[in-house]
Design a protein around this motif. Structure first.
Motif, short mmCIF file in Angstrom:
data_model
loop_
_atom_site.label_atom_id
_atom_site.label_comp_id
_atom_site.label_asym_id
_atom_site.label_seq_id
_atom_site.Cartn_x
_atom_site.Cartn_y
_atom_site.Cartn_z
N GLU A 182 -5.48 -4.19 7.74
CA GLU A 182 -4.69 -3.95 8.96
C GLU A 182 -4.27 -5.23 9.67
N ASN A 188 7.41 -4.12 6.36
CA ASN A 188 7.44 -5.42 5.71
C ASN A 188 8.51 -5.44 4.62
N LEU A 224 -6.95 11.83 0.77
CA LEU A 224 -7.19 10.43 1.15
C LEU A 224 -8.21 10.30 2.27
N HIS A 270 0.85 -1.20 0.00
CA HIS A 270 0.00 0.00 0.00
C HIS A 270 0.89 1.24 0.00
N ARG A 286 0.22 -6.16 14.47
CA ARG A 286 -0.89 -6.40 15.41
C ARG A 286 -0.58 -7.50 16.41
N ARG A 292 -10.73 3.08 8.19
CA ARG A 292 -11.03 3.07 6.76
C ARG A 292 -10.80 1.72 6.10
N THR A 346 -10.95 12.65 5.09
CA THR A 346 -11.92 13.74 4.95
C THR A 346 -11.43 14.99 5.68
N THR A 369 -10.44 11.08 9.68
CA THR A 369 -11.90 11.17 9.55
C THR A 369 -12.49 11.64 10.88
N ALA A 390 3.26 0.01 7.86
CA ALA A 390 3.27 -1.46 7.92
C ALA A 390 3.92 -2.04 6.67
N HIS A 446 1.13 2.40 13.16
CA HIS A 446 1.53 1.13 12.57
C HIS A 446 0.33 0.64 11.79
N GLY A 447 0.18 1.09 10.56
CA GLY A 447 -1.03 0.75 9.83
C GLY A 447 -0.78 0.71 8.34
N ARG A 448 -1.88 0.49 7.60
CA ARG A 448 -1.80 0.32 6.15
C ARG A 448 -2.14 1.60 5.40
N GLY A 449 -2.60 2.63 6.11
CA GLY A 449 -2.95 3.86 5.43
C GLY A 449 -1.71 4.71 5.19
N PRO A 452 -5.81 8.13 4.95
CA PRO A 452 -7.25 7.87 4.83
C PRO A 452 -7.95 7.88 6.18
N GLU A 453 -7.19 7.72 7.24
CA GLU A 453 -7.76 7.62 8.59
C GLU A 453 -8.07 8.97 9.21
#
Lengths: 470, 470
Positions: B432, A238, A293, A121, B437, B210, A295, A434, A234, A208-211, A431-432
């Motif tokens: 995620e 990886n 990404l 991502h 995690r 998200r 809001t 929000t 993340a 620690h996330g995918r966004g 994206p998070e």
């Protein structure tokens, strides 16, 4: 109200006299006990139950959503804002437009081709160049830190994808953004100069996330922009683990952003008229544009909401001495075009103080000021009045936000109400960002702090003259 | 070792005698104090420092990544697993293949067309039908809960997109998944029967983010699958707010998943040989396949890792009485094909006990058993030996995981080591679900619990006969 404020000012001045300074328990950086003007305290405490700011954040994120600078979405946001600010009763509500170059996102995918095929991502950085529509496949050269990229020999990246994995950590004051953000701000330019075909960086973020975390980068004149993107934290972690296996790593990137030329953007202006035109303008605000990404709830619907909600509380009371001008700036994220356009349009007006909210919705923890010596008692009164909100007086100097930097650069005094930075870079430009990230109680504490600040500053009997830059 | 275990067994039996039950402070659901076999305690305590399980999770997520059932990625995961299990020293390591129908994701985008244009994040549900490549545009009909959808009159959804926003909350035991999950399990089928053109649901998850939650749905025979997708929780909440404005809401969906026909999947089998072939097999494991959005760290690289790491600790000690068979099942997520294929291939073998780890990597908090009366002392010994890990003895019955359900259905005894469900559905089936995690300390606590369980169960002198289903 003014008489009481004057008394408080005199009391605060007395406490910083040589006599007071001799008391052994006295620390000069701790506000001395003093009486807060009762009307200020009432305004402050009532603002802790504020619902206007949350209503603005909820409305902007729900009814407009993402609002990238210079796009049709940002124009819709301006129209929404005018309606909202007029409904709240502000005076002189209007839009001030200007032109600016616009960059928009295209397709963006990435995959490890070898040794361990899988999708990653990522998101293109603002001003990124584009790959061919069919993508770009190349081996990566790994740099654990920005310094490692800087140290790479000229030409050593020819045809390769640079991968910089420097990992930001959160700090209370957000200062680590500057330290680690260089990988985004200037890393792509450096990689391009060293011949790289593209660059991917670990997102400048503390989650620690995918966004992935979007954000601008800039290429020096004469340097052709290369595809430049941020991997989610993340995914970057990886990829670093994949690199650590010791085999050559090949990536395929598809990034097709483009420059769409010069487009219209604009600032939205609203006022609380003051009673004394000669006392100067107090300028507050945040920025209306957001990255695309999320809001834009914490960045920066919250800032425009906090400053307007606080000004609204002054609007609904006795007319303040100074005009409070609320500006919801455009196109901050992509280069601060709104702040510069504002100064260009208003250079002949007398601004006496400027402050910006652009660091999310978490609680204000620190006050910093940059005031001329003659207005120092204002800072003392602010410190005393803000203390019940859990706000400490800092030992540094207010620097403002990027939208008001041009105004502050002309010698206008400033106040910073610093917000907690522990969570901000978990969501910043992702994206998070929000509505879910906004804690209504902390948002209201911000409104209380800004209401307090405006009540004191807009009514201060002292003249607030220019400051020399610090 | 067996003699000491026998002593412990006799002591535990004594504590559940009528005499003990008369003691006023005695609660029958609390393990009575008893001596734990020293070798079991040593194995348990050493396992708290386990690194094998984390190494497996790290390896699978890094070197394979997502591994959707029936795809080439799942085949790579099987090959990786055979190499890993052989390297760990397991015996009889092999793959058992079977065929199954495969569904794969295509494009997936959504946007609000009116009244407030913006993109939404969503993902197609397994077995979802497809929209035209150019998308499907329709008005939504809003259902706050699953019951509201059920109550909609026949034909009332013709040409519309159903939107069900029932909001799952986390529970310690994960039971809310069943309660709220019906919106995903059967909601699309119901919407299709009522004439809907498509359905979007709020993700079955306890996060505020998200990343949408994937997962299977099923259409009844004769019902044509409609496009069916899960919005991220943040996007569903935003859409519900948009609906609350009272204007008609039009969405455009592009969802192009497809069925790719029958493909090969498989289970990976490894063994710790026992000394007494007549004592039967203890079956443990998790599932190797994962949903495709994340890297399947908590679902279920952790489960295969925990069970294998625990079995490895028995492998490295004295030969246990019973053979421990570790199975890393294929294609659990898409319908439990691996579990049924396993039973079909091994129905003639004597399984005496089965247990599965498929609820993430957080700590085990509860023991449940389903044992025949003659083997009840084993449950007592388990409770006493697990108590130092913070594990309570439940008052219910072990139900196993979906991969071992077929085996348990034949009357095989079961043990559940229930993990904390407070975080699991924040990440379950989302992008995620990555290595970040997994908390290594909690993962090791799992290994300690499973090592303890295997040491007791595999060496128990009692016969473990069949149970009647409960």
């Amino acid at each position: 109200m003014n008489r009481t404020i004057l008394f408080t000012a005199l009391a605060a001045t007395a406490l910083s006299s040589p006599l007071a300074a001799q008391r052994p328990q006295q620390r000069t950086d701790v506000p001395a006990p003093a009486t807060v003007d009762a009307s200020v305290a009432r305004l402050r405490d009532a603002a802790l139950r504020d619902e206007v700011a949350y209503d603005i954040v909820e409305g902007l994120t729900t009814e407009v959503g993402p609002r990238l600078a210079g796009t049709e979405a940002e124009a819709r946001a301006r129209a929404w804002s005018v309606t909202k600010l007029k409904a709240l009763g502000f005076k002189n509500v209007h839009i001030e437009t200007y032109d600016m170059p616009v960059w928009v996102r295209g397709a963006e995918t990435a995959e490890v081709i070898s040794p361990f095929p899988q999708q990653l991502h990522l998101t293109a950085l603002g001003n990124s160049g584009a790959t061919p529509a069919g993508g770009l496949t190349a081996e990566i050269v790994y740099f654990p830190s920005f310094a490692d990229l800087q140290a790479a020999p000229a030409g050593s990246l020819t045809g390769k994808i640079a991968f910089v994995s420097n990992a930001m950590v959160a700090t209370q004051d957000g200062s680590s953004y500057g330290q680690f953000g260089t990988a985004r701000f200037t890393g792509p330019n450096i990689a391009a100069q060293k011949g790289a075909a593209a660059i991917v960086i670990r997102s400048i973020g503390s989650d620690h996330g995918r966004g992935p975390h979007a954000g601008n980068t800039n290429f020096a004149p004469g340097v052709t922009p290369i595809p430049a993107a941020a991997l989610s934290t993340a995914d970057a972690d990886n990829l670093a683990r994949i690199v650590a296996r010791g085999k050559p790593v090949t990536l395929r990137l598809v990034l097709t952003p483009r420059q769409t030329g010069v487009q219209q953007s604009g600032n939205v202006v609203a006022e609380v008229p003051g009673s004394d035109p000669k006392a100067g303008i107090v300028l507050v605000g945040g920025h209306l544009d957001s990255w695309d990404l999320g809001t834009g709830a914490i960045d920066d619907a919250s800032g425009v909401a906090i400053t307007a909600a606080a000004a609204k509380r002054l609007l609904d009371g006795p007319r303040p001495r100074r005009t409070i001008r609320v500006v919801w700036f455009g196109s901050e994220e992509v280069g601060g075009f709104g702040g510069r356009a504002y100064l260009a349009a208003h250079a002949n007006e007398r601004h006496v103080l400027a402050a910006e909210s652009d660091f999310g919705a978490d609680r204000v923890w620190r006050l910093e000021t940059n005031l001329p010596d003659a207005a120092r008692p204002i800072g003392d009164r602010l410190a005393v009045a803000l203390a019940p909100l859990g706000i400490v007086r800092g030992t540094g100097v207010a620097h403002g936000g990027s939208d008001i930097e041009p105004v502050l650069g002309t010698g206008v005094a400033g106040v910073d109400l610093d917000q907690s930075g522990q969570r901000y870079f978990d969501y910043h430009h992702t994206p998070e960002d929000t509505l879910d990230r906004v804690d209504p109680a902390q948002l209201a504490q911000n409104v209380a702090a800004w209401t307090t600040m405006l009540a004191i500053v807009a009514n201060a009997p002292e003249d607030i003259g220019p400051v020399s830059s610090k």
